[in-house]
Design a protein around this motif. Structure first.
Motif, PDB file in Angstrom:
ATOM      1  N   ALA A 220      14.789  52.352  61.070  1.00  0.00           N
ATOM      2  CA  ALA A 220      14.984  53.802  60.961  1.00  0.00           C
ATOM      3  C   ALA A 220      14.925  54.491  62.319  1.00  0.00           C
ATOM      4  O   ALA A 220      15.569  55.529  62.522  1.00  0.00           O
ATOM      5  N   ARG A 221      14.167  53.924  63.254  1.00  0.00           N
ATOM      6  CA  ARG A 221      14.066  54.536  64.580  1.00  0.00           C
ATOM      7  C   ARG A 221      15.412  54.485  65.305  1.00  0.00           C
ATOM      8  O   ARG A 221      15.825  55.462  65.944  1.00  0.00           O
ATOM      9  N   PHE A 222      16.098  53.350  65.195  1.00  0.00           N
ATOM     10  CA  PHE A 222      17.414  53.219  65.825  1.00  0.00           C
ATOM     11  C   PHE A 222      18.417  54.144  65.142  1.00  0.00           C
ATOM     12  O   PHE A 222      19.202  54.822  65.805  1.00  0.00           O
ATOM     13  N   THR A 223      18.397  54.157  63.801  1.00  0.00           N
ATOM     14  CA  THR A 223      19.336  54.998  63.056  1.00  0.00           C
ATOM     15  C   THR A 223      19.177  56.461  63.443  1.00  0.00           C
ATOM     16  O   THR A 223      20.168  57.168  63.683  1.00  0.00           O
ATOM     17  N   LYS A 224      17.928  56.911  63.527  1.00  0.00           N
ATOM     18  CA  LYS A 224      17.656  58.309  63.871  1.00  0.00           C
ATOM     19  C   LYS A 224      18.180  58.645  65.257  1.00  0.00           C
ATOM     20  O   LYS A 224      18.826  59.679  65.454  1.00  0.00           O
TER      21      LYS A 224
END
Length: 249
Positions: A220-224
């Motif tokens: 989720a950190r990369f997606t955000k």
């Protein structure tokens, strides 16, 4: 009852552009085209898509899936039994990891003693689709090597390389309405692949590159961070990298 591409996409929960791509590579063609030019999928097409998605869930490459489905001797029932067996094995691995987490929590509270071997039950980096990603992410030598390369840059070099990277991701954002297999999107994937190999002191072989794309939507950190360029950018890049890797194999 026949379904349009949008109706099928909404039913299954995949993108319209994915169905368009499956059509373009003759993996899943609509049974007919309406007078208005709409792709129409039959009940048989839905069954075939189910098979494709089962194979994809188990990380089969699209080329291999197409070869198997095109084989006149393909047995749908036998394939479903194989899917079930492999998914049960996958579930058992996940169950073991959950159990390891529960035991570790008790261990941290002092209510249970764990051996070093027990702390890593359920992890199998020889089989997981994130094998290369895990090695890249946690391997000290690789990380140190990459950091040494980056730390050797001057402030001016760092700013220039950061801007070059941002331009690549901005371009992906601008191409979000296109198919991940389109020439423009694939050209930008090539640009990103070249950038990684040119600027990071580590050889991004195709397997690692694919795992990097997987991480863009799995973490989720990369997606955000990536979706700051535009919502859906991370998903486009992941799908585009999958196609790029498949075409290079």
């Amino acid at each position: 009852m026949e379904m349009t591409v949008k109706g099928l996409a909404d039913l299954v929960g995949i993108s319209v552009r994915t169905l368009h791509y499956y059509d373009s590579i003759n993996l899943l063609n609509p049974t007919s085209i309406s007078e208005s030019g709409y792709r129409l999928y039959s009940e048989g097409d839905l069954d075939k898509l189910q098979q494709i998605l089962f194979f994809r869930e188990l990380d089969f490459p699209l080329k291999k899936i197409k070869t198997m489905l095109d084989n006149p001797s393909f047995d749908q029932q036998a394939a479903l039994k194989m899917h079930k067996k492999m998914l049960i094995e996958k579930r058992n691995g996940i169950d073991q990891m959950i159990q390891t987490i529960d035991q570790t929590l008790l261990h941290l509270k002092g209510e249970l003693s764990m051996t070093n071997e027990e702390k890593f039950k359920g992890f199998d980096f020889n089989k997981t689709k994130y094998d290369k990603e895990a090695r890249e992410k946690w391997g000290e030598k690789i990380v140190d090597k990459a950091n040494n390369r980056i730390n050797s840059w001057s402030v001016k070099e760092k700013n220039a390389k950061s801007e070059a990277m941002n331009q690549i991701f901005k371009k992906f954002s601008e191409l979000r309405t296109q198919s991940p297999g389109s020439k423009e999107v694939q050209a930008n994937v090539q640009k990103w692949y070249n950038y990684l190999n040119s600027n990071i002191d580590y050889n991004y072989i195709l397997e690692v590159f694919k795992s990097l794309g997987d991480m863009y939507v799995a973490d989720a950190r990369f997606t955000k961070n990536i979706d700051q360029f535009g919502k859906g950018t991370a998903q486009l890049i992941k799908e585009a990298i999958d196609i790029y890797v498949e075409n290079c194999q």
